[in-house]
Design a protein around this motif. Sequence first.
Motif, PDB file in Angstrom:
ATOM      1  N   GLU A 172     135.860  94.003  86.874  1.00  0.00           N
ATOM      2  CA  GLU A 172     135.260  92.511  86.672  1.00  0.00           C
ATOM      3  C   GLU A 172     135.535  92.505  85.108  1.00  0.00           C
ATOM      4  O   GLU A 172     135.167  93.467  84.110  1.00  0.00           O
ATOM      5  N   SER A 173     135.643  90.714  84.858  1.00  0.00           N
ATOM      6  CA  SER A 173     136.087  90.208  83.171  1.00  0.00           C
ATOM      7  C   SER A 173     137.186  90.126  83.057  1.00  0.00           C
ATOM      8  O   SER A 173     137.392  89.913  81.618  1.00  0.00           O
ATOM      9  N   ARG A 214     137.700  78.892  83.233  1.00  0.00           N
ATOM     10  CA  ARG A 214     138.225  79.639  83.014  1.00  0.00           C
ATOM     11  C   ARG A 214     139.427  79.679  84.219  1.00  0.00           C
ATOM     12  O   ARG A 214     139.911  80.637  83.461  1.00  0.00           O
ATOM     13  N   GLY A 238     137.909  85.834  83.161  1.00  0.00           N
ATOM     14  CA  GLY A 238     136.607  86.779  83.228  1.00  0.00           C
ATOM     15  C   GLY A 238     135.909  86.425  84.574  1.00  0.00           C
ATOM     16  O   GLY A 238     135.508  86.279  85.462  1.00  0.00           O
ATOM     17  N   ARG A 287     134.747  87.520  88.415  1.00  0.00           N
ATOM     18  CA  ARG A 287     133.965  87.315  88.632  1.00  0.00           C
ATOM     19  C   ARG A 287     133.403  88.644  89.882  1.00  0.00           C
ATOM     20  O   ARG A 287     134.603  87.960  90.892  1.00  0.00           O
TER      21      ARG A 287
END
Length: 811
Positions: free
Chosen positions: A600-601, A669, A686, A688
């Motif tokens: 994640e990220s 993003r 990023g 998710r």
Amino acid sequence: MDQGLLYCQAAEWIQDTDGSWFAMTRKQSDKTQLRIQPTDRDFSIQVSTDRRSFTAGEPLELRCTIEAQNVPERFFSVSWVFSSSPVAVVGPSAVPVLGPDYVAREAAGHMTVRKESANVHLLKLQHLRPEDTGKYICRVTEREKTPTGDFIDRSKRSRNVQITVQPLKSNITVSLSSNSSDVIEGDVIHFSCSVYTTTGPLSVVWQWTDKLATGPGLEVATIDRDGTVWHSASYRERSSYGEIRVEKVRADTFSLSLYNALPGDEGQYSCTATEWLQAGTEPELTWGKIGEGSATKTVTVKTVESSFMVSASSRTPSVTFGDSFDLLCLVKPRHNPRVPTSVTWRFMPAGSEAGDEDDGEFKDLVTFTREGTLQWGEQLLGLGTRTTVDRSHSNTNFRLSVTRAGRREAGKYQCSAVLWRKNYDNSWSKVANRTSNLLGISVLQPESKLRVLKTNQSQVYLEDSRVRINCSVSSQTSQESQHAVLWYVRRATGSEADELLLRIERSGAFEYGAYADEERLRRRVQAERLSPRLYVLTMNRAENSDSGTYYCLVEEWLSDPDGAWYRLSRESSGFTQVLVRQPEIRLQVEELESNVTVEESASIRLGCSIPSQSSRESRFSVSWYVEHSDDEDNEPGDEERECVFSIGHDAVFGNGNCSPREEPGPNSRLQFERTTSDQYSLTIQGARPTDAGRYYCHVEEWLLNPRKAWYRLATNNSGFTIVNVIQQVSTLQSVVCSNYSLFYFVFFYPFPIFGILLIAVLLVRFKSRSNSKSQEGKNGAPLLWIKEPHLSYSPTCLDPPALSLHPGSVD
């Protein structure tokens, strides 16, 4: 004086029970004798004559006697009547008033009406005629004046006196002969009248009546007793030209000759001879008709028009352009100088029967006049240069010849002949008009030898190529033939009729059809004549809509003898099927599947590679899709597809075939990158947990057609990239890193304090070691070396700080 017996008779009548009457008794008185004495006003009439039967030429005397008292003092009017016709009226004044039929007779001294005495009146007819036979009466009228002053007329008539007049006895006989009972028009009609058994002089009257003797006779001429000839008014002018001659050949023979016989001379001719006898004494000599005889002869005049015939013929009713033909007009009977003919050739052009009124009538071409001259009409064939006429010596055959016949000479021909008669006064009159049969002359076009190559073929072209279609004429009718070429196309979609693309006139002029305008081909189509028999149609920058079946229609044109061009024939070529296709689809997108797991990220990088494309001019529209799976038990294909990113072939973001959920912008993003013409990449920063799914790119290949319009040629999808996003657990590191104050409190502030404390501890220990060193040395114990621990951390807090101890450090 009248006398008689008078008496009276009485009867008694009784009525019966049934109402009827009947006489019971009758009684009669005594008879008395009555005598009436005449008065002095009464009169009686008596007509007397010596005899009542006479012979023609003798005189007749009739006397009317009035028996009355005091005749001279009374007023009597005497009327002579013959067979109900008034003869004369003699009034009290003794002046006679004659009837209309007796005026001329009295003027000639052949009649006398007078009053011989107061009571005797005379009627005398000199030279009695047979027509004087009849009843004669005398009517007497007295006019009396009454005491009142009025006049009263009293009339009495005598008894009929029948007078008979016998003609003179005569044995005259007449015979009539002619040269022929059937005479041809223009010949001489001769009559001879012979009179036999005559005693006195003769007079002859020639008369004519029609053949059936239905009409009144027409006097031709008269020969008096002295031989004087008198012509009637109807024949006087004709006789003045010597056409009629009447003669007294001998005392008993008379002749009538009619020269240049006319149809009107046909009929019955009679010769009436009258025998005369002279009567009376000088100076009152008179002629009396004592005998009469007649003879009749019928003559038939055969008219020229009765055998007048006209016929037309032709040996070549159908000819080809440039050929010659002859028309013959035959006129019967043979030529007669006194009855000549004028012949006219007439013509009506073909197709004029249903045209205008002026064109739908025959017009004169040429006329042979009765004088033998030639007269051209208003209609000229072949501009008058290719038409000749002639006639035979007997003037019975009239020929019309046309050389190098053309369209103008086609039509209906007719021969018209007029028969003329020369009159006795040298004037001409039209006798008859005959029209021949119609001659239809067809001037046909020559048989066409036009042949166009009929080879069928198929041609395949790529868009934007040059298409060439040939049209070849293998043979033609004449070396002077000219061609008009029409190019047609039958659309591949299947239209009801073939569309005209282009027409090339024989003069070389171009005319575009509606299809060329509709498909905007004027700038792209080109027609050429490479040789007199080879034509080429070229279409530049071919389009897919140009696909269809093409063929040419060749018209062969020739010039007729009048110089006018006409279309001889038409023939189409073979069919050339043209297929204009788009470039072959060679679009390929890399289909390798991959599995990517990111935390994640972290960043997710998605690639899209196009190893093969259909054209070097191709442009691409690229879109990324993701399929999310909410349930692990879902089967493939049940996933929900979502558009991630799209860029069109025009390099505009969002112009692809889908609309991304996330709007482009500085806070996006998504990071798109095209490293080469066939390499595309999309980076999702990023990551998710919701970004997990099956990713693939959808590629559309676009090309620019010849009309400068973009069209989609092909589409393809890449392989799937399965992206897994590892979700982070809540640890000290995550908690600390999530709060900067706590982070500095934990990781920054303790170190200086810890360092100070460590330094203090080291100093204390160093002092204590120094104190015990002597003791350790003394005791032989090892020394421990302590290094500063190495601390590394990430200022971005993406990685947890790691504390590592290098060799020699204290764990």
